[in-house]
Design a protein around this motif. Structure first.
Motif, mmCIF file in Angstrom:
data_model
loop_
_atom_site.group_PDB
_atom_site.id
_atom_site.type_symbol
_atom_site.label_atom_id
_atom_site.label_comp_id
_atom_site.label_asym_id
_atom_site.label_seq_id
_atom_site.Cartn_x
_atom_site.Cartn_y
_atom_site.Cartn_z
ATOM 1 N N GLY A 140 2.011 -99.760 20.806
ATOM 2 C CA GLY A 140 2.694 -100.785 20.024
ATOM 3 C C GLY A 140 1.730 -101.502 19.093
ATOM 4 N N ALA A 141 2.315 -102.305 18.216
ATOM 5 C CA ALA A 141 1.488 -103.081 17.284
ATOM 6 C C ALA A 141 0.744 -104.200 18.008
ATOM 7 C CB ALA A 141 2.376 -103.684 16.186
ATOM 8 N N LYS A 142 1.376 -104.737 19.033
ATOM 9 C CA LYS A 142 0.800 -105.929 19.680
ATOM 10 C C LYS A 142 -0.576 -105.666 20.289
ATOM 11 C CE LYS A 142 3.520 -109.089 21.787
ATOM 12 N NZ LYS A 142 4.324 -109.618 22.911
ATOM 13 N N TYR B 99 4.412 -114.964 13.263
ATOM 14 C CA TYR B 99 4.545 -114.308 14.569
ATOM 15 C C TYR B 99 3.506 -114.880 15.545
ATOM 16 C CZ TYR B 99 4.235 -110.305 17.807
ATOM 17 O OH TYR B 99 4.202 -109.496 18.904
ATOM 18 N N TYR C 206 -0.189 -113.423 16.725
ATOM 19 C CA TYR C 206 -1.491 -113.462 16.026
ATOM 20 C C TYR C 206 -2.433 -114.462 16.691
ATOM 21 C CZ TYR C 206 1.442 -111.345 12.438
ATOM 22 O OH TYR C 206 2.326 -110.544 11.790
ATOM 23 N N ASN D 4 1.629 -110.703 6.796
ATOM 24 C CA ASN D 4 2.770 -110.035 7.434
ATOM 25 C C ASN D 4 3.910 -109.988 6.424
ATOM 26 O OD1 ASN D 4 5.254 -111.115 9.850
ATOM 27 N ND2 ASN D 4 4.639 -109.050 9.367
ATOM 28 N N ASN E 155 8.074 -111.970 9.637
ATOM 29 C CA ASN E 155 8.778 -112.572 10.770
ATOM 30 C C ASN E 155 8.236 -114.000 10.890
ATOM 31 O OD1 ASN E 155 9.816 -113.300 13.249
ATOM 32 N ND2 ASN E 155 8.606 -111.844 14.441
ATOM 33 N N ASP F 169 0.018 -106.770 8.853
ATOM 34 C CA ASP F 169 1.023 -106.354 9.830
ATOM 35 C C ASP F 169 2.261 -105.902 9.060
ATOM 36 O OD1 ASP F 169 3.113 -106.217 11.630
ATOM 37 O OD2 ASP F 169 2.568 -108.045 12.713
ATOM 38 N N VAL G 63 4.926 -104.016 10.291
ATOM 39 C CA VAL G 63 5.892 -103.403 11.218
ATOM 40 C C VAL G 63 7.329 -103.393 10.677
ATOM 41 C CG1 VAL G 63 4.520 -103.909 13.292
ATOM 42 C CG2 VAL G 63 6.373 -105.452 12.657
ATOM 43 N N TYR G 64 7.594 -104.209 9.657
ATOM 44 C CA TYR G 64 8.949 -104.202 9.076
ATOM 45 C C TYR G 64 8.981 -103.541 7.694
ATOM 46 C CZ TYR G 64 9.855 -107.572 12.796
ATOM 47 O OH TYR G 64 9.972 -108.180 14.018
ATOM 48 N N SER H 203 4.199 -99.870 13.525
ATOM 49 C CA SER H 203 4.743 -99.548 14.837
ATOM 50 C C SER H 203 6.059 -98.810 14.689
ATOM 51 C CB SER H 203 4.921 -100.872 15.572
ATOM 52 O OG SER H 203 5.968 -100.839 16.481
ATOM 53 N N SER I 261 8.514 -99.530 16.792
ATOM 54 C CA SER I 261 9.481 -100.373 17.503
ATOM 55 C C SER I 261 10.706 -100.716 16.670
ATOM 56 C CB SER I 261 8.815 -101.683 17.931
ATOM 57 O OG SER I 261 7.854 -101.446 18.918
ATOM 58 N N LYS I 262 10.467 -101.211 15.464
ATOM 59 C CA LYS I 262 11.584 -101.748 14.673
ATOM 60 C C LYS I 262 12.208 -100.642 13.829
ATOM 61 C CE LYS I 262 9.603 -105.576 16.105
ATOM 62 N NZ LYS I 262 10.094 -106.637 16.955
ATOM 63 N N ARG J 215 6.889 -98.262 23.360
ATOM 64 C CA ARG J 215 5.541 -98.792 23.139
ATOM 65 C C ARG J 215 4.684 -97.785 22.367
ATOM 66 N NH1 ARG J 215 6.374 -102.356 22.013
ATOM 67 N NH2 ARG J 215 4.350 -103.361 22.271
ATOM 68 N N TYR K 186 15.639 -110.938 10.331
ATOM 69 C CA TYR K 186 15.771 -112.322 10.784
ATOM 70 C C TYR K 186 16.245 -113.206 9.643
ATOM 71 C CZ TYR K 186 12.534 -110.290 14.103
ATOM 72 O OH TYR K 186 11.943 -109.455 15.007
#
Ligand code: PLP
Length: 368
Positions: free
Chosen positions: A69-71, A95, A98, A142, A146, A174, A176-177, A205, A207-208, A216, A294
């Motif tokens: 995952g990115a986290k 987010y 971070y 980002n 988010n 980041d 991820v979106y 990632s 995930s999204k 993960r 979001y």
């Protein structure tokens, strides 16, 4: 409809596409059950580099490292770059992961403001520059963002790249979106600029984009100098990312992308309906999210300026779960974050409940 409406999680309501699940299961059945290289399977690293190149990022497989995952990748990267007392600039609102990653690396997170001007959230480049000190090593960006859904323009990315060069900063971007953008908005990458090759870290990632939050799987494309330290952090923590999960990731990147297009199209219609509904409520200001899933309305309910109290009341009295703006930093105060990666019925009900909350009307019968 009296059930709880849950819009607090950053998670697609869609299932992982079937061909991706199949690839993971097939890999399990055919022996992908052992340790693999910490940096990831070559075929996945190739596919990732190929995908990044389609976005203009001059990626090579040697610079890609796979993670769960990115986290965790954020944590590895901060540990590789920071040390006691060094600072990293983070978006506020932003987010919360971070700050955690920076502090776990014994660094200091310095918030910079993301403003909601003219119906669009923007990074304030001048505010960032004013916060830089000799201890600053990292700028975290980002986009799509988010919790606001803001997407940085190419001109903004140029200005940030220029700032990173002048102040000798790494940029942890980041993204991820990056695939979840609406209309003619495109999410560019700061790493597409050749002068950023030695200082931009792209984190992304599955995930999204592919509705794979529980699998993960994520990755970074790193400057050459960070590849060995990050590889070592993976090796001596996770050891490797599960190979059958990586097989699913290969299927995601190399298989049909129409599944992603269809999910994004449906997020867009949910966004439009939710924003229109929120904008019809007096005292609620709702900039249009350009990406991610979001919406971050500002609720001017005089009795409840505190967003934590607002989120608590929305949950306790109106059975609507959302996240307080303050959870994303002091500049998130006055807002709540709702995910629109939920069903259209839930979103319509959420808008009705926020309307009732703002009017101060008593909760509908049947609420606990
Ligand atoms: N970055 C941002 C901006 C996020 O919103 C999230 C998850 O919500 C992550 C990173 C973590 O994603 P992952 O599931 O890949 O760890």
């Amino acid at each position: 409809m009296n059930e709880l409406v849950l819009l607090e999680k950053g998670e697609p309501e869609f299932d992982t596409p079937a061909h991706i699940i199949e690839a993971g299961v097939r890999a399990l059945r055919t022996g992908s059950t052992r340790y693999v290289a910490p940096e990831g399977i070559g075929e996945l690293r190739d596919a990732v580099a190929g995908r990044l190149r389609t976005r203009g990022i001059p990626a090579t497989a040697e610079r890609v490292i796979v993670s769960a995952g990115a986290k965790p990748m954020l944590a590895y990267v901060m540990r590789a770059i920071l040390g006691a007392g060094y600072a990293a600039l983070v978006p506020d609102p932003g987010y919360p992961g971070y700050r955690a990653a920076i502090e776990q690396a014994r660094g200091v997170a310095i918030p910079y403001r993301v403003t909601d001007g003219a119906g669009r959230f923007r990074i304030d480049v001048a505010a960032i520059e004013a916060s830089i000190t000799p201890w600053t090593r990292v700028l975290v960006i980002n986009s799509p963002h988010n919790p606001t859904g803001g997407v940085a323009t190419e001109a903004e990315l140029d200005a940030l790249a220029d700032l990173a060069l002048r102040h000798d900063l790494y940029v942890v971007s980041d993204e991820v979106y990056s695939e979840i953008v609406f209309g003619d908005v495109r999410a560019g990458s700061i790493a597409a600029r050749p002068e950023m090759a030695d200082r931009a870290v792209v984190i992304d990632s599955f995930s999204k984009t592919y509705a794979m939050t529980g699998w993960r799987l994520g990755y970074a494309c790193l400057p050459a100098s960070l590849v060995a330290p990050v590889r070592s952090l993976v090796l001596h923590s996770a050891t490797c990312t599960p190979p059958f999960v990586q097989a699913a990731g290969i299927a995601a990147l190399t298989g049909p992308q129409a599944v992603v297009t269809a999910m994004v199209r449906s997020y867009q219609s949910r966004r439009d309906a939710t924003v229109a509904g929120l904008r019809s409520i007096p005292g609620v200001t709702t900039p249009l999210p350009e990406g991610a899933f979001y919406v971050f309305p500002r609720i001017e309910a005089h009795a409840h300026p505190d967003s934590v109290a607002m989120a608590e009341r929305l949950l306790a009295e109106h059975r609507l779960a959302c996240v307080s703006g303050a959870s994303y930093g002091t500049r998130g105060e006055g807002h709540v974050r709702l995910s629109f990666a939920a069903s259209p019925e839930c979103l319509a009900e959420a808008v009705r409940r926020i309307g009732r909350f703002v009017e101060g009307s008593s909760p509908a019968p049947g609420y606990r």
